[in-house]
Design an enzyme around this catalytic site. Sequence first.
Site, PDB file in Angstrom:
ATOM      1  N   GLU A 207       0.845  -1.189   0.000  1.00 22.01           N
ATOM      2  CA  GLU A 207       0.000   0.000   0.000  1.00 22.01           C
ATOM      3  C   GLU A 207       0.886   1.246   0.000  1.00 22.01           C
ATOM      4  OE1 GLU A 207      -3.731   1.852   2.578  1.00 22.01           O
ATOM      5  OE2 GLU A 207      -2.157   0.761   3.653  1.00 22.01           O
TER       6      GLU A 207
ATOM      7  N   CYS B  12      -5.040  -3.108   3.011  1.00 21.90           N
ATOM      8  CA  CYS B  12      -4.795  -2.754   4.411  1.00 21.90           C
ATOM      9  C   CYS B  12      -6.033  -2.914   5.314  1.00 21.90           C
ATOM     10  CB  CYS B  12      -4.218  -1.342   4.484  1.00 21.90           C
ATOM     11  SG  CYS B  12      -3.315  -1.004   6.034  1.00 21.90           S
TER      12      CYS B  12
ATOM     13  N   LYS C  44      -9.500   1.367  -2.487  1.00 26.53           N
ATOM     14  CA  LYS C  44      -9.724   0.902  -1.113  1.00 26.53           C
ATOM     15  C   LYS C  44     -11.111   1.293  -0.635  1.00 26.53           C
ATOM     16  CE  LYS C  44      -7.464   1.281   3.446  1.00 26.53           C
ATOM     17  NZ  LYS C  44      -6.302   1.897   4.131  1.00 26.53           N
TER      18      LYS C  44
END
Length: 275
Positions: free
Chosen positions: A42, A155, A114
């Site tokens: 990330e 994440c 995300k």
Amino acid sequence: MMVKVAAVQMCSGVDPEINADRMEALVRQAKAEGALYVQTPEMTGAVQKDRKGLLAVLRSEKDDLIVARAVKLAGELGIYLHIGSTAIALDDGKIANRAFLFAPDGSVLCRYDKIHMFDVDLDNGESWRESAVYRPGENAVSIGLPFARLAFAICYDLRFPQLFRTEALAGSQILTAPAAFTRQTGEAHWHVLTRARAIENGAFLISAAQAGLHEDGRETYGHSLIVDPWGRILAEAGGTGEAVITAEIDLAETADARAKIPNLKNARDFSLQSL
């Protein structure tokens, strides 16, 4: 089918050009070790918690340095290159935390933004509000490749098992969760969450991570992982600094794990009786 995969661990700073150079060196190392699929962490392009500093180096997708370098690398090396994420400027003034998958000819196969924003208040005064800067994604992504079906997460998404379950039910054999976990949360939960998502879904899980003390002052946990469908750790990096980890994975193991424990098939709808 057997395929060699790699996860690239980085300690990205605030300068995308320097980060792009480090990414290239590590991706080339992964290729030299025989990897067909290579994943970066990330925020490959810049780890920068200062909003003004981040905005100063942001570019649109067509002008982004990491994207341009990835196109070149994937095409030259003939690999599937998964940029775990990089910050992309959007037209509305917000930012996308966006993953990319590049084909061996350098073309963009897919993108993933995300979904879950890291809005948390931790111990010792550590606080984050990603939603103040980033626009959350709305779509899960799963793509069929010649060697496997691959699915995306980034994440904090790792804490939302329904995302991974949806992707597994779509046939995904390799799940991904490139990350920049804080040291505090990583020490508590990183290995447990990563192995759990693999076990729950009978899938491989590849997680390239940021690691160490960054130029902007934050500290990330590292420990990039490649986990098999039984939850066994096939490869792991350390807690600081750059690394390349690789594993030869057998995609038949996903079918084997799902046959032994067919929880994807055995799940049932239910209602909650609250008393």
